[in-house]
Design a protein around this motif. Structure first.
Motif, mmCIF file in Angstrom:
data_model
loop_
_atom_site.group_PDB
_atom_site.id
_atom_site.type_symbol
_atom_site.label_atom_id
_atom_site.label_comp_id
_atom_site.label_asym_id
_atom_site.label_seq_id
_atom_site.Cartn_x
_atom_site.Cartn_y
_atom_site.Cartn_z
ATOM 1 N N SER A 46 0.831 -1.208 0.000
ATOM 2 C CA SER A 46 0.000 0.000 0.000
ATOM 3 C C SER A 46 0.864 1.256 0.000
ATOM 4 C CB SER A 46 -0.943 0.001 1.213
ATOM 5 O OG SER A 46 -0.228 -0.012 2.431
ATOM 6 N N LEU A 47 1.975 1.234 0.750
ATOM 7 C CA LEU A 47 2.888 2.387 0.747
ATOM 8 C C LEU A 47 3.487 2.565 -0.644
ATOM 9 C CD1 LEU A 47 4.429 4.600 2.336
ATOM 10 C CD2 LEU A 47 6.211 2.884 2.773
ATOM 11 N N LEU A 48 3.910 1.470 -1.275
ATOM 12 C CA LEU A 48 4.486 1.551 -2.609
ATOM 13 C C LEU A 48 3.486 2.123 -3.602
ATOM 14 C CD1 LEU A 48 6.739 1.009 -4.624
ATOM 15 C CD2 LEU A 48 5.932 -1.368 -4.789
ATOM 16 N N SER A 49 2.227 1.701 -3.498
ATOM 17 C CA SER A 49 1.197 2.212 -4.400
ATOM 18 C C SER A 49 0.999 3.711 -4.218
ATOM 19 C CB SER A 49 -0.120 1.471 -4.153
ATOM 20 O OG SER A 49 -1.156 1.995 -4.961
ATOM 21 N N HIS A 58 10.084 8.926 -9.258
ATOM 22 C CA HIS A 58 10.985 8.238 -8.338
ATOM 23 C C HIS A 58 10.638 6.758 -8.169
ATOM 24 C CE1 HIS A 58 13.150 11.803 -6.792
ATOM 25 N NE2 HIS A 58 12.029 12.433 -7.047
ATOM 26 N N TYR A 59 9.548 6.333 -8.765
ATOM 27 C CA TYR A 59 9.100 4.951 -8.566
ATOM 28 C C TYR A 59 8.826 4.274 -9.909
ATOM 29 C CZ TYR A 59 8.806 5.899 -3.589
ATOM 30 O OH TYR A 59 9.124 6.219 -2.289
ATOM 31 N N GLY A 60 9.788 4.399 -10.836
ATOM 32 C CA GLY A 60 9.647 3.792 -12.145
ATOM 33 C C GLY A 60 9.682 2.277 -12.090
ATOM 34 N N SER A 61 9.246 1.664 -13.177
ATOM 35 C CA SER A 61 9.139 0.200 -13.231
ATOM 36 C C SER A 61 10.488 -0.490 -13.063
ATOM 37 C CB SER A 61 8.501 -0.220 -14.558
ATOM 38 O OG SER A 61 9.262 0.263 -15.662
ATOM 39 N N SER A 62 11.577 0.184 -13.442
ATOM 40 C CA SER A 62 12.900 -0.426 -13.320
ATOM 41 C C SER A 62 13.305 -0.637 -11.865
ATOM 42 C CB SER A 62 13.954 0.443 -14.019
ATOM 43 O OG SER A 62 14.045 1.716 -13.393
ATOM 44 N N ARG A 63 12.615 0.038 -10.938
ATOM 45 C CA ARG A 63 12.953 -0.061 -9.524
ATOM 46 C C ARG A 63 11.990 -0.960 -8.742
ATOM 47 N NH1 ARG A 63 14.736 6.105 -7.661
ATOM 48 N NH2 ARG A 63 16.538 6.279 -9.063
ATOM 49 N N THR A 64 10.943 -1.405 -9.410
ATOM 50 C CA THR A 64 9.885 -2.131 -8.707
ATOM 51 C C THR A 64 10.393 -3.381 -8.006
ATOM 52 O OG1 THR A 64 8.223 -1.316 -10.264
ATOM 53 C CG2 THR A 64 7.648 -3.258 -8.971
ATOM 54 N N SER A 65 11.272 -4.145 -8.657
ATOM 55 C CA SER A 65 11.735 -5.398 -8.058
ATOM 56 C C SER A 65 12.477 -5.138 -6.748
ATOM 57 C CB SER A 65 12.634 -6.161 -9.034
ATOM 58 O OG SER A 65 13.782 -5.397 -9.370
ATOM 59 N N ARG A 66 13.246 -4.047 -6.676
ATOM 60 C CA ARG A 66 13.959 -3.723 -5.449
ATOM 61 C C ARG A 66 12.973 -3.332 -4.351
ATOM 62 N NH1 ARG A 66 17.246 0.061 -3.206
ATOM 63 N NH2 ARG A 66 15.300 0.812 -2.299
ATOM 64 N N TYR A 67 11.978 -2.535 -4.706
ATOM 65 C CA TYR A 67 10.972 -2.147 -3.723
ATOM 66 C C TYR A 67 10.218 -3.368 -3.204
ATOM 67 C CZ TYR A 67 11.675 2.746 -5.104
ATOM 68 O OH TYR A 67 12.212 3.981 -5.343
ATOM 69 N N LYS A 68 9.910 -4.297 -4.102
ATOM 70 C CA LYS A 68 9.222 -5.524 -3.696
ATOM 71 C C LYS A 68 10.100 -6.356 -2.750
ATOM 72 C CE LYS A 68 5.290 -5.295 -6.031
ATOM 73 N NZ LYS A 68 3.959 -5.331 -5.369
ATOM 74 N N LYS A 69 11.400 -6.347 -2.986
ATOM 75 C CA LYS A 69 12.322 -7.059 -2.105
ATOM 76 C C LYS A 69 12.336 -6.430 -0.716
ATOM 77 C CE LYS A 69 17.157 -8.537 -1.757
ATOM 78 N NZ LYS A 69 18.503 -8.494 -2.405
ATOM 79 N N ASP A 70 12.294 -5.096 -0.670
ATOM 80 C CA ASP A 70 12.238 -4.397 0.621
ATOM 81 C C ASP A 70 10.985 -4.792 1.394
ATOM 82 O OD1 ASP A 70 14.555 -3.083 -0.114
ATOM 83 O OD2 ASP A 70 13.518 -1.265 -0.780
#
Length: 377
Positions: A46-49, A58-70
């Motif tokens: 929910s925070l990521l959304s 600051h939240y492009g698709s290229s960074r999504t996998s790292r955010y999901k790992k966090d």
């Protein structure tokens, strides 16, 4: 302090500078990830959304996998000034470290404990306006827990020539050498107790030699005045590019300072008497805040409330002739995203307690004053 370990009984007392610095060191040891616009929050979908909608660049698709790992690693996340705000809003970091990597939760109260929601540049301006000591980086005192500043960025000095900072997406929360980074200033944070450390005139001094520290705006200043508040006023004038070529910010109100102050008063449109009273103080604080807003900066939080749910409501602009500003936060102190005309409608997201509406504009969340808008079905 020895080897980066702060030696003091105060280390166990929240909101002391020793406790704050030690907490920052432990956040660096935990390698807390960097999430732009976050203030010591538990990583979640929910925070990521919300942050993706609020700050899409600051939240492009290229960074999504790292955010999901966090999220999977149950991390606590922040940006640079968000780490400072989050420490205050979690009542001195209570429960934060213990929650990392676990399902444990902790409480965070927005704007609490004397820490308003300010951007990195805005926090520096706010601290100076509250009478907190500050100085250029070459006068950095050996006092852990003072904040470090460069344009658009904040860190925390932890002693022994080292700082802790949420450095960016690729780094996260790290410990660095002050000399290896481009810090320009240090400053006290208004919500941190610095104990017996006595500051005056932009430097650290021993208690028995300390001068009286005046908070800017608490007394009238004029030609002949001297003190830390005069120096703060001069530094603000210099920030706004009013010239003090001979003496600079020396803490003494002379003819050069009077000339610069009159020039500021003339530009703002108030009485040009060269006296720094309440009207001039408010005008100068507003001008400095506007100047800071226009710079590249770490963001104020201003996030959409977590409980907000999709709605068919819309918001219609009702400003008559002309246009109204859409801002990144729910107050005129926040930066402008764009201007819109009367009759324009937008998707409604939420309404703040002060009546401002969160709307979707240009694929991001913006805020508009309830004075110039209304919700419609």
């Amino acid at each position: 302090m020895t080897g980066g370990i702060i030696m003091s009984e105060r280390i166990n007392t929240p909101f002391t500078n020793e406790h704050f610095a030690d907490w920052c060191l432990k956040m660096a040891e935990k390698k807390s990830p960097y999430w732009y616009g976050s203030c010591v929050y538990k990583a979640s979908n929910s925070l990521l959304s919300r942050k993706s909608n609020q700050y899409p660049s600051h939240y492009g698709s290229s960074r999504t996998s790292r955010y999901k790992k966090d999220i999977a690693n149950k991390q606590v996340v922040a940006d640079c000034v968000g780490g400072c705000k989050g420490y205050a809003w979690t009542n001195g970091g209570q429960g934060v470290l213990e929650s990392i990597g676990t399902d444990k939760t902790y409480s965070s109260k927005y704007g609490s404990n004397g820490c308003p929601d300010k951007s990195a540049n805005g926090m520096f301006t706010y601290a100076k306006s509250k009478g907190c000591a500050w100085g250029t980086i070459d006068t950095l005192p050996e006092i852990p827990g003072v904040a470090l500043r460069s344009d658009g960025h904040v860190g925390v000095y932890v002693g022994d020539g080292c700082a802790v900072e949420e450095r960016g997406f690729s780094y996260g929360c790290v410990k660095t050498k002050v000399s290896s980074r481009k810090w320009t200033h240090w400053f006290q944070l208004p919500f941190v107790d610095y104990g017996d450390a006595v500051f005056a005139g932009g430097s650290y001094v021993k208690p028995d030699t300390a001068e009286t520290v005046y908070t800017l705006g608490t007394r009238t200043l004029k030609n002949g005045s001297k003190g830390t508040d005069v120096k703060a006023m001069q530094e603000f004038l210099l920030q706004l590019e009013y010239s003090l070529p001979k003496y600079g910010a020396d803490g003494e109100f002379g003819s050069e300072t009077e000339k610069a102050l009159k020039a500021f008063q003339r530009k703002i449109g108030i009485k040009q008497d060269g006296i720094y009273g309440s009207e001039t103080h408010q005008a100068l604080m507003d001008a400095v805040a506007d100047d800071d807003e226009g710079k590249t900066d770490s963001a104020p939080d201003t996030e959409t409330p977590e409980e907000a749910t999709p709605s068919v409501k819309r918001v219609r602009i009702v400003c008559g002739s002309g246009s109204v500003n859409i801002r990144v936060g729910n107050d005129t102190k926040y930066g402008r995203i764009t201007s819109v005309k009367d009759g324009t409608t937008f998707e409604w997201i939420a309404t703040a307690e002060n009546g401002w509406h969160a709307i979707v504009v240009n694929a991001q969340i913006g805020w508009v004053s309830g004075k110039y808008s209304k919700t419609i079905e």
